[in-house]
Design a protein around this motif. Sequence first.
Motif: not given
Lengths: 650, 94, 235, 197
Positions: A325-328, A342-351, C101-106
Amino acid sequence: MMNVILDYLLSLPSDIIFADISFTIMLIATVYFLTKYAKWKWLWSWITSTDHKKIGIMYLFVSFLFFIRAGIEALLIRMQLAFPNNEFWVFQGERFNQLTSTHGTVMIFLVATPLLIGLMNVIVPLQIGARDVAFPFMNSLSLWLFISGGILINASFVAGGSPNAGWTTYAPLASKEFTPGPGNSYYPIGLQVAGLGTIMGGINFIVTIIKMRAPGMRFMRMPLSTWSMFITSILIVYAFSALAVALLLLTFERLFGTVILSASEGNPLIWQHLFWIFGHPEVYIIALPAFGIFSDVISVFSKRKLFGYPSMVFAIILIGFLGFMVWVHHMFTVGLNTNITIFFALTTMLIAVPTGIKIFNWLFTMRGGRIRFDTPMLYALGFIFTFVIGGVTGVMLGTVPADYQYHDSYFVVAHLHYVIIGATIFGVFSGVYYWWPKMFGKKLNETLGKWNFWTFGIGFHITFFPMHVMGLMGMPRRVFTYPEGDGLGFLNFISTCGAFMMGIGVLFFMINIYITTRYTKKRVLNDPWFSRGRTLEWTIPSPPPAYNFARLPEVKSREPLWDAYERGNKNINFIGEYEDIHLPNSTSLPFFMGIGFLIASFGFVFEIWPVALSGMLIVFLMMSIRSFQQKNGIHLPKEKVRVQDMRGED
Amino acid sequence: MKRLSKHTNKEIHKLFLSFLLMILLTALAFFLVLYQLISPPFLIVLITFFALIQIVIQLDRFMDIREKEGGYRLTSLIGGSFVALLAIVFLILL
Amino acid sequence: MTFRYALFVIVIISASGCSNIAVLNPKGSEAQSELNLLYLSLALMSIVLLVVFTLFTRFLMKYRELPGQENDFPTQVNGNKKLEITWVVIPIAILTILAVPTFATTYQLDNKTEIVREPLEINVTAQQYKWKFHYPEHDITLENEVKLPVDRPVVFTLHSKDVIHSFWLPQLGGKKDVLPNQVNKLTLTPLETGVYDGKCAELCGANHALMTFDTTVIEQEAFNQWTRVADIQED
Amino acid sequence: METMSTQMHLNHKQAQMNILAFWFLIGAEVVVFGCLFGIYLAVKSLTGQGPTPNELFKLNEIMLSTVVLLTSSFTCAIAVYFLNLSKKLLTLLFFLITILLGLAFIGLEIREFTLYVEEGAKISTSAFLGAFYLLLGTHGFHVLFGVIWISLLLVQLWLKGINQETAPKLFIASLYWHFIDVIWVIIFTIVYLIGKV
């Protein structure tokens, strides 16, 4: 006639002539030595073998050859980049793109993945107390499909040109419109064949682990190596299927003129999505088994039980799941909708969370132990050091706006090498040093092993650490040159020096293998690691007999061998009587199927349909033969097994 | 022997019923689309629902997905569907 | 090992002083906000690195096998719930600090094109190995170079004629892919005059490395002057 | 022979492993077809110079091939039912009907495709058509493979009877056949029906 051939040869670029000559010399040398020492029969017995240990060793051997080839490419890349505005040999422009593309493709698909599959082959049945994998025939077929695809991609360099659109082969650059030669056709077709073998391997190991565990070995008693290889197999099955579609799509695009990926009529981003739906799980496919190996190695060389076993298993499963779930995050700069990003940034960080769990569990496994610094352990420690750096840069890459700067720059190159070399290659070295005595009955030389580790490890950091800074300086990846005066030249030069140091490290490894094989006479015990072994593979002779376990082991806990040591025993109890053992026949069909696929693939690449068709016919014929074959196998009478087993225990 | 045949008779009836239901659902979906009797958004939902019923019938009646031990068959299918669904969703959003 | 870590920090810190590390030496407001995130994530990650490497070094020194311990059986523990919960919770906390802050900046960067007022519009057309910049307002076309006024937002409308390229001006802001099948927009606001390197960051063929352009940021007055002169020359 | 029932053949360890492996292959195939559907849905509207789905498809004929394939799935289930009863000839017969229906389906599909091509809807005409042929072609190829595979198995069944070796193979082949049918149901709904809405 001779003149024509000679003229043709002289018209070739010098690097191809060089490659041709070295290839011919190697071929002649191989044939000469095989004939001189009368080893043809021996070779054939390996080719047709269905023994999982031999197949594993062949996997390791062949992918090591590919490793050397792609490593030499890396050195050529580094030599071209050593100085600003450099013109090294012929490696500029198109040729340079071919180098980087095949370097990446070979390293990921034909080195990292099969090296780990090789170790899986050797280790998984031994660790779960099985006599072989679930499908020995299919196992051999996997191997030969991998070799067939590998030969195809490796041959591209001298036969028509290599793929040159990067290892990610983005459309529309990879379509016929922009790269008309056969180079980019090699990529989807060769990988399709190899990938097919990998999917089979994945299914094989899933079933092996589900169905063939020794009595008493529940899921939560499996060693971590086996666990991680189990999850990896599941990832392989799903991820490589997505790759198969992507490759099929590209093949159709190039051979049959579909316009799905074309810029004007289709949408080239489809390729990026499909490729990364496969591509990101692939990172975990090659990292998870390494995690498993490190878990075993760290626990053995610290003389401690693995800290937090259930959470380790949970972390592996979570990583495998999130990995899809992180490929993007490979596509942040494409201009997608912000919410998707944002969704994919979140999953990326979760990993990062399950990865963190693993790191701390490893650290706390060492706490309170008696740590020995043998080569496998050195590699495991080097891994922790390296991977933590690679991991934190991973999180940094996940912060989207900053990624707008890092993306496709040398920062990414640094990050991916920290993660992939740090986990996979260190893992494979660790695993090979660790299980070498089990595979061959001899221990690799420790002194050379340490030289191997320190040169390779330090060389690695010298090569790749400066690349972080190069990326921040604004050096995009896959460039064959850069202007003078940015301070880039200095860092690149350091990096090139480091690359050669890594090369020396690999040389030490090869020397080590040669010296050990040639001069070490001593055979090792069941457990050569100073009676620290904890899992089932150390309860049987090194190397194990063809059937691995003469009698089935008794498993009552997670670490049966260690528990036996603690009780003052020399080995675990084997339950049950000796019984007749059934072993699979050796078979040449997979080998010929591999040849069939090779012929067919060349036909497809050059679009000569009769050749392609005849290759497929060979494959189909072999499959039919297989379907009608009587599968008798070899029966070992129990008396013989008993005698052999008794002799082994002396 | 007689009891066996009675039992198996019941089984073949079940198979036949499933088949009939599938043909019926297909035909229904077909006619709904052919004559456009319902407004499009609802129609799409409805025929997708019909397709889902058919898939469940195939998996359950014909393919024996509910095995006795482990549930691996269903797990494998769910895993594949999960990845497939992700791919479909994000390719559509493209 | 701590030595190497220290080296890592020193390199980064000293590098930030160096003017030749483009990303760490921003000249545009977008590059600045991206750099802030870089520093924030680097700081947070440094905490992680520090903790891990300290434990790593300590455990390695303290628990190595000493001569005479070969036959020891150290006590075996399964785990420790409290510790294990700790290293789930703390990383989540760190990631949350980073994520907000990451999401806000994005959101801010991605939607900037709609927010900025009176931007300078430039149509960028990428084609294998060259960049074309067209100023629709003044009907000027430049090749492989672009002139920008300082302190005025610029909206680049990116489109490719052939394969995928990527538009990158490291000192002014992050990159955006230049696609053949869709138009992307990128807003950059230069804050200082000077000449900056621009490049293609996505492999686009044989001469990908040579596909660069010069960006000259000049005072607004000078820019107006230039457009007028260029306009006359075009006619 | 009554003592070694088909159920026992199927419950044998190796047979169980084969069946399990096959289910994981189905898992992989789900991803394959899922991605193909994804591609199709992504480019469905990119019809360029070519016809739109609505203009292209002729529902009546698709309905016919759907009924053919559904029936083949049913006869396949019947064949397995007789396999379980260890009735060799009836098993053979119903599998034979299955592959004949499969062949009919392929015939219909080929006819459909040639018709489209004659109308100028070639694989390279538009992205939509490319994805359409890719998806349908992959499915059709699966059907063809199934037909050949089952015919080979039927030869074995004829020669060897129902035993430890043939029973699991036939059972797995039937799973494959049903799976192809499941995919067709989805194709019929998503490609043809929704294309016509």
